[in-house]
Write a protein that holds these residues in place. Structure first.
Motif, PDB file in Angstrom:
ATOM      1  N   UNK A 449       7.406  -6.730 -16.737  1.00 51.09           N
ATOM      2  CA  UNK A 449       6.442  -7.796 -16.975  1.00 51.09           C
ATOM      3  C   UNK A 449       6.778  -8.560 -18.249  1.00 51.09           C
ATOM      4  N   UNK A 450       7.267  -7.857 -19.272  1.00 53.73           N
ATOM      5  CA  UNK A 450       7.633  -8.530 -20.509  1.00 53.73           C
ATOM      6  C   UNK A 450       8.831  -9.448 -20.302  1.00 53.73           C
ATOM      7  N   UNK A 451       9.841  -8.984 -19.574  1.00 51.62           N
ATOM      8  CA  UNK A 451      11.011  -9.831 -19.315  1.00 51.62           C
ATOM      9  C   UNK A 451      10.636 -11.035 -18.450  1.00 51.62           C
ATOM     10  N   UNK A 452       9.689 -10.837 -17.498  1.00 50.47           N
ATOM     11  CA  UNK A 452       9.237 -11.962 -16.678  1.00 50.47           C
ATOM     12  C   UNK A 452       8.508 -12.994 -17.526  1.00 50.47           C
ATOM     13  N   UNK A 453       7.727 -12.534 -18.493  1.00 48.76           N
ATOM     14  CA  UNK A 453       7.034 -13.464 -19.374  1.00 48.76           C
ATOM     15  C   UNK A 453       8.010 -14.247 -20.239  1.00 48.76           C
ATOM     16  N   UNK A 454       9.055 -13.566 -20.727  1.00 51.95           N
ATOM     17  CA  UNK A 454      10.060 -14.268 -21.529  1.00 51.95           C
ATOM     18  C   UNK A 454      10.810 -15.302 -20.695  1.00 51.95           C
ATOM     19  N   UNK A 455      11.146 -14.920 -19.471  1.00 50.05           N
ATOM     20  CA  UNK A 455      11.845 -15.866 -18.594  1.00 50.05           C
ATOM     21  C   UNK A 455      10.974 -17.068 -18.272  1.00 50.05           C
ATOM     22  N   UNK A 456       9.695 -16.827 -18.061  1.00 51.04           N
ATOM     23  CA  UNK A 456       8.790 -17.943 -17.793  1.00 51.04           C
ATOM     24  C   UNK A 456       8.672 -18.847 -19.018  1.00 51.04           C
ATOM     25  N   UNK A 457       8.661 -18.258 -20.205  1.00 50.63           N
ATOM     26  CA  UNK A 457       8.591 -19.057 -21.422  1.00 50.63           C
ATOM     27  C   UNK A 457       9.827 -19.926 -21.603  1.00 50.63           C
ATOM     28  N   UNK A 555       4.444 -10.915 -32.764  1.00 50.92           N
ATOM     29  CA  UNK A 555       3.568  -9.955 -33.424  1.00 50.92           C
ATOM     30  C   UNK A 555       4.310  -8.725 -33.918  1.00 50.92           C
ATOM     31  N   UNK A 556       5.537  -8.512 -33.423  1.00 53.08           N
ATOM     32  CA  UNK A 556       6.287  -7.284 -33.713  1.00 53.08           C
ATOM     33  C   UNK A 556       7.633  -7.596 -34.366  1.00 53.08           C
ATOM     34  N   UNK A 557       7.620  -8.540 -35.297  1.00 60.39           N
ATOM     35  CA  UNK A 557       8.822  -8.883 -36.084  1.00 60.39           C
ATOM     36  C   UNK A 557       9.980  -9.370 -35.202  1.00 60.39           C
ATOM     37  N   UNK A 558       9.665 -10.134 -34.188  1.00 61.03           N
ATOM     38  CA  UNK A 558      10.697 -10.742 -33.365  1.00 61.03           C
ATOM     39  C   UNK A 558      11.115  -9.950 -32.159  1.00 61.03           C
ATOM     40  N   UNK A 559      10.576  -8.743 -31.934  1.00 62.46           N
ATOM     41  CA  UNK A 559      10.953  -7.967 -30.751  1.00 62.46           C
ATOM     42  C   UNK A 559      10.438  -8.637 -29.477  1.00 62.46           C
ATOM     43  N   UNK A 560       9.259  -9.201 -29.535  1.00 65.76           N
ATOM     44  CA  UNK A 560       8.692  -9.939 -28.407  1.00 65.76           C
ATOM     45  C   UNK A 560       8.320 -11.318 -28.909  1.00 65.76           C
ATOM     46  N   UNK A 561       8.992 -12.349 -28.356  1.00 68.23           N
ATOM     47  CA  UNK A 561       8.824 -13.719 -28.839  1.00 68.23           C
ATOM     48  C   UNK A 561       8.193 -14.578 -27.746  1.00 68.23           C
ATOM     49  N   UNK A 562       7.395 -15.516 -28.203  1.00 65.92           N
ATOM     50  CA  UNK A 562       6.682 -16.409 -27.293  1.00 65.92           C
ATOM     51  C   UNK A 562       6.813 -17.840 -27.805  1.00 65.92           C
ATOM     52  N   UNK A 563       6.854 -18.765 -26.875  1.00 64.60           N
ATOM     53  CA  UNK A 563       7.038 -20.173 -27.241  1.00 64.60           C
ATOM     54  C   UNK A 563       5.803 -20.777 -27.893  1.00 64.60           C
ATOM     55  N   UNK A 564       4.625 -20.278 -27.576  1.00 63.01           N
ATOM     56  CA  UNK A 564       3.394 -20.768 -28.204  1.00 63.01           C
ATOM     57  C   UNK A 564       2.377 -19.641 -28.178  1.00 63.01           C
TER      58      UNK A 564
END
Length: 592
Positions: A449-457, A555-564
């Motif tokens: 789910x995390x990789x899918x969210x990154x790909x969507x971003x 939120x975790x020092x760049x481990x999980x990044x979001x566009x907005x």
């Protein structure tokens, strides 16, 4: 009988006509002229008596003809059958017949003496149609309501209404005036305000009774009548409209609200009672559970506080005069539950010089603004205060609270499939989906789910870069758009202080998953996530990070990044990640 008449110059002939009409009851009238009184030769002042007699006879004929016509009308159109011959003597020994006189009957006497007749002032509609000429059209009345006092807004008496005026305030200081009937409950008023303010309809909206001078407030129960509550409030008190997620949260997670060491029957059974049985003991009036523990009690008329061991039962709130003893001779009643309500103290420790920040009080319903009648209490921590206040509500209202809790649940289950679904951000309604194949599937693996969210971003970022098809720089650059798009969300509150964020979280109920986002005070480029977990408020900093010329948030020092920030919130609504719990409830500030 002969009547001698003399006519002097200047007297009009109508004088004789009137005299004849007034003396119509005479059966015979004859006129004679005395030669001794007649002038020897005619002059200009003399009158031809022959012509005068003829004029009088013609006048008598017209009078009798008019009376005969009137008699016909009074006899329903039938002329009388009695005829009497009347003989009249004329001058010059000539005789002539006159028109017949009416008979000497009672009807004739009424006509003869011209007595007044009663004419109705108001005619029936049927008579009006009969007497109206056929050539005139019937014109309807364009304003019939003005003719009857019952239907006229002007002529009708003023009808008193049972509605009452209630003014409700929002958290931004705006107010709205509503007119409600006397039997309208707090839930109905909240539904009315949700409809008028175009808010998201859910069961978390509440009406708050706020007393600014006393520094206390409480959430009005959904079944309470608003007019009755308003009658017990003072002039400076007011109603507030906001969300309270903790209103019925104890039905969902009772163990978080009732610690085992504070509930008496839990200690007797070694804490083996399941949560369902715990609630049943509180709701069942035949059971006798009690809440026990230490509380600080403010001494009446003084600023000092005293620590006492308290017991909360269905009959009232008691304190022990000898340690933790439960013997009846050592228990003193502090307050009853029937005619009192429990309030939260919102002014902090300074106003009442409280030993801790977790204050609450018991206010009698008859007390308006007298702080001397308040029973000021103070707990050791937030969990203890919540336990005391929740148990007070359960002991006072009992099964009525559970019925109010079930009303929105039943309403949601009764919704037809054609109605618009109620939007929600709970974990049961938001799941990660994969639509890459022919049919969609739910992603259960959090890593996937995390990789899918990154790909969507990344896909959204590339799509935003192609906003301008001409190839020129887009007016909404992706980096600038990602820094402002979150400001349209209800969970973002901009530049508010840390203390204000704490206050909003406490007001809307400290339940697990309640969150808001705000600007960071220490780092102008960063943001702060304020989250409630186990009735404790925690803060997490969201830092920007740059990669390949693009700005991301993490939120975790760049481990999980979001566009907005919108993608960040949506991700943590589905996954806990580094947070203690998922994001469930948005802390919002409604504007009426």
């Amino acid at each position: 009988m002969k009547l001698q008449l003399r006519y002097s110059a200047g007297a009009p002939p109508e004088f004789f006509h009137t005299a004849c009409r007034c003396n119509a009851s005479l059966s015979l009238i004859s006129f004679s002229l005395c030669p001794s009184r007649c002038p020897p030769a005619p002059t200009d002042d003399d009158v031809d008596l022959e012509q005068l007699v003829n004029d009088m006879n013609s006048s008598m004929e017209s009078v009798y003809s008019t009376q005969a016509d009137t008699a016909v009308l009074l006899n329903n159109g039938h002329a009388p059958h009695h005829h009497h011959q009347v003989h009249t003597s004329y001058l010059g020994h000539s005789r002539r017949h006159t028109p017949p006189l009416p008979p000497s009957s009672p009807s004739r006497e009424r006509l003869r003496h011209s007595q007044p007749m009663h004419i109705k002032a108001v005619r029936n509609l049927q008579e009006e149609h009969q007497l109206r000429p056929a050539s005139l059209p019937a014109i309807p009345n364009p304003f019939p309501e003005l003719c009857s006092p019952t239907g006229s807004p002007i002529l009708s008496p003023i009808q008193t209404s049972d509605n009452h005026i209630v003014k409700v305030w929002s958290e931004d200081g705006a107010g709205k005036v509503v007119e409600i009937p006397a039997d309208m409950t707090a839930r109905d008023v909240c539904q009315l305000l949700v409809y008028k303010s175009h808010c998201l309809d859910d069961s978390a909206w509440a009406l708050v009774e706020h007393h600014p001078i006393l520094g206390i407030e409480r959430c009005v129960e959904d079944h309470e009548l608003v007019v009755q509550v308003q009658a017990s409030m003072s002039g400076d008190s007011k109603f507030l409209f906001r969300k309270n997620y903790a209103k019925y949260e104890f039905f969902r997670n009772p163990l978080n609200f009732f610690p085992e060491q504070m509930v008496a029957f839990c200690q007797e059974s070694d804490g083996s009672i399941p949560p369902s049985q715990l609630l049943q003991n509180f709701l069942n009036s035949s059971s006798c559970p009690e809440i026990q523990g230490y509380l600080y009690v403010k001494e009446p008329g003084r600023k000092s506080w005293k620590k006492l061991y308290m017991f909360l039962r269905r009959s009232g709130l008691y304190y022990s005069t000898k340690g933790t003893s439960k013997e009846p001779r050592h228990l003193q009643v502090l307050s009853d539950l029937e005619d009192s309500n429990v309030f939260t103290v919102i002014t902090g420790r300074k106003l009442y010089n409280a030993p801790t920040d977790y204050q609450f009080c018991i206010k009698p319903s008859k007390v308006r603004s007298d702080c001397k009648e308040l029973k000021m209490l103070c707990a050791e921590d937030e969990q203890s205060r919540t336990c005391w206040m929740t148990a007070f509500r359960l002991f006072k209202y009992g099964i009525v609270l559970y019925q109010s809790y079930n009303v929105p649940q039943q309403r949601k289950s009764n919704l037809s499939p054609f109605t618009a679904p109620v939007r929600s951000v709970s974990e049961n309604s938001l799941v990660a989906m994969d639509f890459s194949g022919r049919t969609g599937r739910v992603i259960d693996n959090p890593i996937e789910a995390q990789s899918a969210a990154l790909e969507e971003g990344h896909t959204w970022r590339k799509r935003s870069q192609r906003m301008n098809v001409l190839g020129s720089p887009s007016p909404l650059h992706p980096s600038s758009l990602s820094t402002v798009i979150h400001r349209t969300q209800v969970w973002f509150h901009g530049r508010i202080m840390r203390e204000e964020a704490h206050k909003m979280m406490i007001q809307q109920g400290q339940v697990d998953g309640l969150f808001l986002l705000r600007d960071s005070q220490s780092n102008p480029k960063a943001f702060v996530l304020t989250l409630c977990h186990h009735q404790k408020i925690k803060h997490f900093q969201i830092l920007p990070c740059e990669e390949d010329g693009q700005v991301f948030f993490s939120l975790d020092d760049g481990a999980t990044k979001f566009t907005d920030l919108i993608h960040l919130v949506e991700f943590y609504q589905l996954n806990r990640g580094v947070l203690p719990c998922k994001l469930k409830h948005q802390c919002t500030a409604v504007a009426l």
